[in-house]
Design a protein around this motif. Structure first.
Motif, PDB file in Angstrom:
ATOM      1  N   ASP A  38     -11.846  -2.119  18.473  1.00  0.00           N
ATOM      2  CA  ASP A  38     -13.248  -1.970  18.107  1.00  0.00           C
ATOM      3  C   ASP A  38     -13.481  -2.084  16.602  1.00  0.00           C
ATOM      4  OD1 ASP A  38     -14.024  -1.331  20.824  1.00  0.00           O
ATOM      5  OD2 ASP A  38     -13.118   0.635  20.486  1.00  0.00           O
ATOM      6  N   ASN A  39     -12.530  -1.598  15.819  1.00  0.00           N
ATOM      7  CA  ASN A  39     -12.716  -1.525  14.369  1.00  0.00           C
ATOM      8  C   ASN A  39     -11.591  -2.235  13.632  1.00  0.00           C
ATOM      9  OD1 ASN A  39     -13.541   1.581  15.456  1.00  0.00           O
ATOM     10  ND2 ASN A  39     -15.081   0.467  14.296  1.00  0.00           N
ATOM     11  N   PHE A  40     -11.926  -2.755  12.453  1.00  0.00           N
ATOM     12  CA  PHE A  40     -10.919  -3.355  11.590  1.00  0.00           C
ATOM     13  C   PHE A  40     -11.204  -2.965  10.144  1.00  0.00           C
ATOM     14  CE2 PHE A  40     -14.355  -6.443  11.557  1.00  0.00           C
ATOM     15  CZ  PHE A  40     -14.466  -6.772  10.214  1.00  0.00           C
ATOM     16  N   THR A  41     -10.153  -2.840   9.366  1.00  0.00           N
ATOM     17  CA  THR A  41     -10.277  -2.588   7.933  1.00  0.00           C
ATOM     18  C   THR A  41      -9.143  -3.302   7.212  1.00  0.00           C
ATOM     19  OG1 THR A  41     -11.327  -0.417   8.195  1.00  0.00           O
ATOM     20  CG2 THR A  41     -10.241  -0.847   6.101  1.00  0.00           C
ATOM     21  N   LEU A  42      -9.505  -4.175   6.285  1.00  0.00           N
ATOM     22  CA  LEU A  42      -8.525  -4.817   5.413  1.00  0.00           C
ATOM     23  C   LEU A  42      -8.615  -4.110   4.068  1.00  0.00           C
ATOM     24  CD1 LEU A  42      -6.504  -7.211   4.989  1.00  0.00           C
ATOM     25  CD2 LEU A  42      -8.430  -8.443   3.995  1.00  0.00           C
ATOM     26  N   ALA A  43      -7.467  -3.624   3.557  1.00  0.00           N
ATOM     27  CA  ALA A  43      -7.491  -2.831   2.328  1.00  0.00           C
ATOM     28  C   ALA A  43      -6.234  -3.065   1.503  1.00  0.00           C
ATOM     29  CB  ALA A  43      -7.616  -1.345   2.660  1.00  0.00           C
ATOM     30  N   ARG A  44      -6.337  -2.731   0.228  1.00  0.00           N
ATOM     31  CA  ARG A  44      -5.169  -2.734  -0.635  1.00  0.00           C
ATOM     32  C   ARG A  44      -4.359  -1.475  -0.368  1.00  0.00           C
ATOM     33  NH1 ARG A  44      -9.200  -5.174  -3.231  1.00  0.00           N
ATOM     34  NH2 ARG A  44      -8.714  -7.013  -4.499  1.00  0.00           N
ATOM     35  N   THR A  91       6.885  -3.889   8.392  1.00  0.00           N
ATOM     36  CA  THR A  91       6.585  -4.299   9.760  1.00  0.00           C
ATOM     37  C   THR A  91       5.453  -3.444  10.311  1.00  0.00           C
ATOM     38  OG1 THR A  91       8.280  -2.798  10.622  1.00  0.00           O
ATOM     39  CG2 THR A  91       8.941  -5.088  10.222  1.00  0.00           C
ATOM     40  N   PRO A  92       4.686  -3.962  11.283  1.00  0.00           N
ATOM     41  CA  PRO A  92       3.562  -3.199  11.839  1.00  0.00           C
ATOM     42  C   PRO A  92       4.028  -1.908  12.504  1.00  0.00           C
ATOM     43  CG  PRO A  92       3.400  -5.524  12.427  1.00  0.00           C
ATOM     44  CD  PRO A  92       4.765  -5.327  11.850  1.00  0.00           C
ATOM     45  N   LEU A 118      -3.397   0.394  14.810  1.00  0.00           N
ATOM     46  CA  LEU A 118      -2.323  -0.544  14.474  1.00  0.00           C
ATOM     47  C   LEU A 118      -2.409  -0.853  12.985  1.00  0.00           C
ATOM     48  CD1 LEU A 118      -0.050  -2.555  15.113  1.00  0.00           C
ATOM     49  CD2 LEU A 118      -1.816  -4.214  15.794  1.00  0.00           C
ATOM     50  N   PHE A 119      -1.344  -0.572  12.253  1.00  0.00           N
ATOM     51  CA  PHE A 119      -1.268  -0.770  10.804  1.00  0.00           C
ATOM     52  C   PHE A 119      -0.355  -1.968  10.529  1.00  0.00           C
ATOM     53  CE2 PHE A 119       0.706  -0.156   6.699  1.00  0.00           C
ATOM     54  CZ  PHE A 119      -0.293   0.352   5.883  1.00  0.00           C
ATOM     55  N   ILE A 120      -0.927  -3.024   9.929  1.00  0.00           N
ATOM     56  CA  ILE A 120      -0.175  -4.264   9.680  1.00  0.00           C
ATOM     57  C   ILE A 120      -0.033  -4.484   8.178  1.00  0.00           C
ATOM     58  CG2 ILE A 120      -0.099  -6.754  10.057  1.00  0.00           C
ATOM     59  CD1 ILE A 120      -2.026  -6.315  12.417  1.00  0.00           C
ATOM     60  N   PRO A 121       1.171  -4.369   7.606  1.00  0.00           N
ATOM     61  CA  PRO A 121       1.370  -4.643   6.181  1.00  0.00           C
ATOM     62  C   PRO A 121       1.227  -6.144   5.892  1.00  0.00           C
ATOM     63  CG  PRO A 121       3.195  -3.378   7.119  1.00  0.00           C
ATOM     64  CD  PRO A 121       2.412  -3.932   8.253  1.00  0.00           C
ATOM     65  N   ARG A 129       0.393  -5.705  -2.303  1.00  0.00           N
ATOM     66  CA  ARG A 129       0.445  -5.230  -0.924  1.00  0.00           C
ATOM     67  C   ARG A 129      -0.947  -4.888  -0.397  1.00  0.00           C
ATOM     68  NH1 ARG A 129       5.502  -3.660   0.823  1.00  0.00           N
ATOM     69  NH2 ARG A 129       4.491  -2.256   2.295  1.00  0.00           N
ATOM     70  N   TYR A 130      -1.206  -5.344   0.801  1.00  0.00           N
ATOM     71  CA  TYR A 130      -2.446  -5.069   1.515  1.00  0.00           C
ATOM     72  C   TYR A 130      -2.081  -4.617   2.928  1.00  0.00           C
ATOM     73  CZ  TYR A 130      -5.087  -7.555  -2.126  1.00  0.00           C
ATOM     74  OH  TYR A 130      -5.655  -7.944  -3.313  1.00  0.00           O
ATOM     75  N   CYS A 131      -3.091  -4.228   3.689  1.00  0.00           N
ATOM     76  CA  CYS A 131      -2.852  -3.910   5.092  1.00  0.00           C
ATOM     77  C   CYS A 131      -4.102  -4.223   5.908  1.00  0.00           C
ATOM     78  CB  CYS A 131      -2.486  -2.431   5.272  1.00  0.00           C
ATOM     79  SG  CYS A 131      -3.806  -1.277   4.818  1.00  0.00           S
ATOM     80  N   LEU A 132      -3.897  -4.562   7.154  1.00  0.00           N
ATOM     81  CA  LEU A 132      -4.981  -4.689   8.116  1.00  0.00           C
ATOM     82  C   LEU A 132      -4.791  -3.591   9.144  1.00  0.00           C
ATOM     83  CD1 LEU A 132      -7.415  -6.193   9.355  1.00  0.00           C
ATOM     84  CD2 LEU A 132      -5.766  -7.571  10.646  1.00  0.00           C
ATOM     85  N   VAL A 133      -5.813  -2.756   9.323  1.00  0.00           N
ATOM     86  CA  VAL A 133      -5.758  -1.678  10.300  1.00  0.00           C
ATOM     87  C   VAL A 133      -6.747  -1.975  11.417  1.00  0.00           C
ATOM     88  CG1 VAL A 133      -6.104   0.782  10.713  1.00  0.00           C
ATOM     89  CG2 VAL A 133      -5.105   0.014   8.546  1.00  0.00           C
TER      90      VAL A 133
END
Length: 234
Positions: A38-44, A91-92, A118-121, A129-133
């Motif tokens: 349902d939700n996504f967040t791309l962050a540093r 790794t995720p 789900l945390f994706i580096p 470094r960033y991540c997509l959650v």
């Protein structure tokens, strides 16, 4: 894994045409929905506020006023150790959240409670470094689905880096960011700016977040003050 998610998203021609935040917001939203999140967040990734703080968010569909709750629930889902060492993950990782005890009463309703996170580096060519959650009411992904999600996340992030993040690292405001800062300086809210410019409120907030970061401001009021002082808006 659901039958819908059994086929990788892989963006298609929309990815090659993506050039602005609205395009990438739509891509990330479509990818999240494809995999029934349902939700996504791309962050540093942040060393100061692991795994990231509100100022580190690049693009998200989580309402600004709910971001602190989103991050708190993410930490609960991953566990203390993984959340604190997120800056070193390669790794995720994923986990399921439970109800958070002791959260302020005005935020007692937690739409993220019970979600799979789900945390994706992710990494830039320079090693930043960033991540997509991703978060949603669904089962935790298996290894096959994880591989597909990771591939899609990396492809979208690489294009985002090429089109947007390289400009942000230069410290210069884009034309759209300058326009939004100007409207903010005139007292317009994000919702009002969204209507004026024909954008989504999430996209406007993403531009404001980028401008705040570039100008080394602490919030949007400080952002406007710096922009006025530096002659970026009149």
């Amino acid at each position: 894994m659901t039958s819908a998610a059994a086929v990788p998203f892989h963006a298609g021609p929309e990815l090659s045409r993506a050039i602005n935040r609205t395009d990438f917001f739509r891509l990330l939203k479509a990818a999240a929905q494809h995999y029934t999140f349902d939700n996504f967040t791309l962050a540093r990734i942040s060393e100061a506020a692991a795994p990231f703080g509100e100022r580190d968010v690049v693009i998200t569909n989580v309402a600004e006023r709910r971001m602190s709750l989103f991050v708190k629930t993410l930490k609960e889902a991953l566990g203390t150790a993984k959340a604190r060492t997120a800056q070193f993950l390669t790794t995720p990782v994923h986990g399921k959240s439970a109800a958070i005890e002791g959260y302020p009463s005005d935020l007692v309703f937690n739409e993220f409670s019970g979600n799979t996170f789900l945390f994706i580096p992710l990494f830039t060519p320079e090693g930043r470094r960033y991540c997509l959650v991703l978060s949603g009411q669904r089962q935790e992904p298996d290894q096959g689905e994880l591989a597909d999600i990771l591939l899609d996340a990396m492809r979208i992030f690489d294009k985002l880096y090429e089109e947007i993040l390289t400009q942000e690292m230069s410290g210069r405001l884009t034309q759209r960011e300058t326009e939004i800062v100007k409207w903010t300086s005139e007292g317009k809210t994000s919702a009002e700016i969204a209507i004026i410019l024909g954008l989504s409120e999430h996209t406007v907030n993403s531009h404001i977040t980028a401008a705040v970061r570039k100008l080394d401001a602490v919030n949007r009021v400080h952002m406007v003050a710096i922009a006025l002082r530096n002659g970026l808006v009149s």
